[in-house]
Design an enzyme around this catalytic site. Structure first.
Site, PDB file in Angstrom:
ATOM      1  N   HIS A   1     106.375  81.420  70.705  1.00 39.43           N
ATOM      2  CA  HIS A   1     106.523  82.775  70.172  1.00 39.43           C
ATOM      3  C   HIS A   1     107.885  82.993  69.516  1.00 39.43           C
ATOM      4  O   HIS A   1     108.111  84.017  68.872  1.00 39.43           O
ATOM      5  CB  HIS A   1     106.253  83.829  71.259  1.00 39.43           C
ATOM      6  CG  HIS A   1     107.334  84.004  72.271  1.00 39.43           C
ATOM      7  ND1 HIS A   1     107.292  83.417  73.509  1.00 39.43           N
ATOM      8  CD2 HIS A   1     108.483  84.707  72.243  1.00 39.43           C
ATOM      9  CE1 HIS A   1     108.352  83.757  74.207  1.00 39.43           C
ATOM     10  NE2 HIS A   1     109.109  84.539  73.454  1.00 39.43           N
TER      11      HIS A   1
ATOM     12  N   ASP B   1     102.665  78.013  74.994  1.00 38.67           N
ATOM     13  CA  ASP B   1     103.821  78.746  74.492  1.00 38.67           C
ATOM     14  C   ASP B   1     105.079  77.883  74.447  1.00 38.67           C
ATOM     15  O   ASP B   1     106.149  78.279  74.926  1.00 38.67           O
ATOM     16  CB  ASP B   1     104.081  80.018  75.296  1.00 38.67           C
ATOM     17  CG  ASP B   1     105.027  80.976  74.570  1.00 38.67           C
ATOM     18  OD1 ASP B   1     105.270  80.761  73.358  1.00 38.67           O
ATOM     19  OD2 ASP B   1     105.532  81.918  75.190  1.00 38.67           O
TER      20      ASP B   1
ATOM     21  N   THR C   1     110.807  82.305  79.298  1.00 41.71           N
ATOM     22  CA  THR C   1     109.717  82.684  78.397  1.00 41.71           C
ATOM     23  C   THR C   1     109.455  84.177  78.330  1.00 41.71           C
ATOM     24  O   THR C   1     109.270  84.732  77.260  1.00 41.71           O
ATOM     25  CB  THR C   1     108.423  81.953  78.815  1.00 41.71           C
ATOM     26  OG1 THR C   1     108.657  80.540  78.745  1.00 41.71           O
ATOM     27  CG2 THR C   1     107.278  82.300  77.881  1.00 41.71           C
TER      28      THR C   1
ATOM     29  N   GLY D   1     115.775  87.531  73.525  1.00 36.48           N
ATOM     30  CA  GLY D   1     116.672  86.554  72.924  1.00 36.48           C
ATOM     31  C   GLY D   1     116.877  85.343  73.815  1.00 36.48           C
ATOM     32  O   GLY D   1     117.259  84.268  73.348  1.00 36.48           O
ATOM     33  N   ASN D   2     116.637  85.524  75.132  1.00 35.20           N
ATOM     34  CA  ASN D   2     116.722  84.393  76.067  1.00 35.20           C
ATOM     35  C   ASN D   2     115.519  83.460  75.938  1.00 35.20           C
ATOM     36  O   ASN D   2     115.548  82.316  76.430  1.00 35.20           O
ATOM     37  CB  ASN D   2     116.797  84.869  77.513  1.00 35.20           C
ATOM     38  CG  ASN D   2     118.214  85.050  78.015  1.00 35.20           C
ATOM     39  OD1 ASN D   2     118.609  86.127  78.415  1.00 35.20           O
ATOM     40  ND2 ASN D   2     119.000  83.977  77.981  1.00 35.20           N
ATOM     41  N   SER D   3     114.434  83.934  75.329  1.00 33.17           N
ATOM     42  CA  SER D   3     113.214  83.123  75.232  1.00 33.17           C
ATOM     43  C   SER D   3     113.517  81.770  74.588  1.00 33.17           C
ATOM     44  O   SER D   3     114.136  81.698  73.525  1.00 33.17           O
ATOM     45  CB  SER D   3     112.159  83.847  74.399  1.00 33.17           C
ATOM     46  OG  SER D   3     111.649  84.954  75.072  1.00 33.17           O
TER      47      SER D   3
ATOM     48  N   ILE E   1     109.686  88.336  80.518  1.00 35.92           N
ATOM     49  CA  ILE E   1     110.169  89.173  81.607  1.00 35.92           C
ATOM     50  C   ILE E   1     109.143  90.267  81.897  1.00 35.92           C
ATOM     51  O   ILE E   1     108.378  90.668  81.015  1.00 35.92           O
ATOM     52  CB  ILE E   1     111.535  89.824  81.287  1.00 35.92           C
ATOM     53  CG1 ILE E   1     111.433  90.730  80.045  1.00 35.92           C
ATOM     54  CG2 ILE E   1     112.605  88.768  81.113  1.00 35.92           C
ATOM     55  CD1 ILE E   1     112.702  91.495  79.742  1.00 35.92           C
TER      56      ILE E   1
ATOM     57  N   LEU F   1      86.759  69.292  79.745  1.00 35.32           N
ATOM     58  CA  LEU F   1      85.805  69.048  80.813  1.00 35.32           C
ATOM     59  C   LEU F   1      84.474  69.720  80.501  1.00 35.32           C
ATOM     60  O   LEU F   1      83.424  69.100  80.617  1.00 35.32           O
ATOM     61  CB  LEU F   1      86.359  69.557  82.147  1.00 35.32           C
ATOM     62  CG  LEU F   1      85.457  69.437  83.377  1.00 35.32           C
ATOM     63  CD1 LEU F   1      85.102  67.977  83.644  1.00 35.32           C
ATOM     64  CD2 LEU F   1      86.132  70.065  84.603  1.00 35.32           C
ATOM     65  N   GLY F   2      84.527  70.993  80.115  1.00 37.21           N
ATOM     66  CA  GLY F   2      83.301  71.690  79.720  1.00 37.21           C
ATOM     67  C   GLY F   2      82.674  72.540  80.802  1.00 37.21           C
ATOM     68  O   GLY F   2      81.447  72.572  80.935  1.00 37.21           O
TER      69      GLY F   2
END
Length: 490
Positions: free
Chosen positions: A135, A165, A256, A238-240, A258, A295-296
């Site tokens: 992101h 992500d 990632t 901004g920490n992401s 919060i 796997l399905g």
């Protein structure tokens, strides 16, 4: 840890007490004017702290300094430019202009600026690889990588994966730049000291410290398959993409998201465990994408009362409520109603874990499963294939195409059923599925399968045993009578 905490608390108390004593016992310098008692800050120690307590604090501070000094050069700010499209002005033909809409009635493309964080985790010649979030950089048209010493480099997206992500960005430099060391997130425990680094609100490169609040947190609410590390370390916008570190300076996670009511840090930060990502780094470099095993089956968590009715009471695992016809699971003998308890010798704790473990399996290789069917354990061998968006999103072969639920008191009340009706209720009918082609509807009550009465969930799934039948028809019952659906053949 308790003894260590007591030392710190003791030092703090001693500091407060000592400060109080000094404040009231300072004497003035000789010759002070008017005979007043005047205290000068440079003539007395700030506070009196016991040497052993101070040494503990100093040692702790030195660790924090060392980690910051040695890891920050590998932490970067990721500045991105993303091309977006503004919707057309629905009032374009009117003789006046609405605020916020373009003048014409055509969609308008514009550039949006953003920033996040990243960490350099690998070098190959002049090329450096930065790990960050999807992101942050996954849809960027332009990427700039800024080091903590101010140097900037043009970045290039190597690969990104929305499901996990994560993204990998590369840049080139003739000068040596340190790379961070990846740790082992499986060893992380609640209470561990940790550090978050990055560019919160654009303030790069920042360091915050806290502890691991929990492990194994679900990311289902943000559409993510990771089992997050939760931390009270301050993490903000901004920490992401920045690293979460342990006391050895090793990367144990990628910050990632919060949980916040204000948009700022409230002590609920979440990081992707680094062990979830390690295989993705190699796949990004080799193929530009992450390949998932297929796997399905459609997996769901089931309540204790349903576990009891299926003969799996007290067992951890993942319930295969539906299965894709002709999928690897189908060909390997797995059936709707199987309770999966083991994969390649590793116990299955829950659905999220099994989804991650299956996703990391290589395509075209066999996997060993253990399932419970009819209250009996049985082994299955499945040839895993590659997961594609087309095959995983199609419901045309999802069998039976709905989720059956037991007729509890609440269900009977909602469907206005008396206690004489026995069977299972139909919920979550999937479009274009076998259930939809048989014209099943939400709230239908299936009382028989292939003419055989079913009283509960266990009997229903037992009647769907595809080793004993190649075609299925359902009987839908009510207090007024019953009807039989068409036949679905395999």
């Amino acid at each position: 840890m308790k003894r260590f905490t007591k030392n710190i608390v003791g030092a703090a108390v001693a500091a407060v007490l000592s400060f109080g004593l000094i404040s009231f016992s300072c004497s003035g310098k000789a010759g002070a004017s008017n005979g007043a008692n005047t205290a000068f800050a440079d003539t007395v120690p700030a506070v009196k702290i016991p040497a052993d307590s101070l040494s503990v604090l100093e040692a702790m501070q030195n660790v924090f300094r060392s980690i910051s000094e040695q890891v920050l050069p590998s932490v970067v700010e990721v500045d991105v430019t993303e091309k977006k499209t503004r919707p057309a002005n629905p009032f374009g033909d009117l003789p006046f202009k609405f605020f916020g809409f373009p003048d014409n009635d055509e969609p308008q493309e514009y550039e949006a600026q953003g920033l996040g964080s990243g960490v350099i985790i690998r070098k190959d010649g002049k090329k450096y690889y930065v790990l960050t979030n999807n992101h942050v950089a996954g849809k960027a048209s332009e990427i700039s990588v800024k080091l903590n010493d101010g140097r900037k480099f043009d970045g290039k997206l190597v690969g990104a994966d929305e499901r996990m992500d994560v993204a990998l960005v590369s840049f080139e430099s003739d000068e040596a730049i340190p790379c961070a060391t990846l740790g082992d997130s499986d060893k992380v425990q609640t209470g561990d000291i940790c550090f978050a680094m990055g560019a919160p609100l654009g303030y790069s490169q920042s360091v915050t410290e806290g502890i691991v609040s929990a492990t194994g947190r679900s990311g289902g609410q943000i559409g993510n398959i990771n089992d997050f590390i939760q931390t009270d370390t301050a993490i903000n916008q901004g920490n992401s993409g920045g690293p979460l570190l342990n006391i050895y300076g090793e990367v144990i996670g990628i910050n990632t998201w919060i949980a916040s009511q204000s948009g700022g840090s409230q002590g609920l930060g979440f990081a992707i465990p680094i062990n979830n990502i390690k295989h993705a780094i190699d796949e990004f470099i080799a193929n530009g994408k992450v390949t998932y095993g297929w796997l399905g089956v459609s997996l769901v968590e089931i309540r204790d009362e349903i576990k009891d009715s299926l003969g799996v009471k007290g067992k951890d695992g993942a319930f295969a409520s539906q299965i894709f016809v002709d999928s690897p699971a189908f060909k390997g003998g797995m059936q709707a109603g199987d309770y999966i308890i083991e994969l390649n010798g590793r116990a299955v704790r829950n659905v999220d874990q099994l989804v991650r473990d299956v996703g990391s399996l290589p395509a075209n290789k066999e996997a060993k499963f253990k399932v419970i069917r009819g209250a009996k354990e049985m082994p299955l061998t499945v040839m895993i294939t590659e997961r594609t968006k087309e095959v995983s999103s199609s419901t045309a072969k999802l069998w039976p195409g709905f989720i059956p639920v037991p007729l509890t008191e609440d269900v009977r009340k909602k469907l206005e059923l008396d206690n004489k009706i026995e069977g299972v209720a139909v919920t979550n009918v999937q479009a274009k599925s076998p259930a939809a082609s048989l014209r099943l509807q939400e709230g239908d009550v299936i009382t028989a399968v292939n003419g055989k009465k079913v009283k509960n969930l266990a009997e229903f799934y037992a009647a769907l045993d595809l080793t004993k039948t190649k075609s299925v028809q359902f009987t839908i019952g009510s207090g007024a009578g019953s009807i039989t659906t068409g036949t679905y053949s395999f």
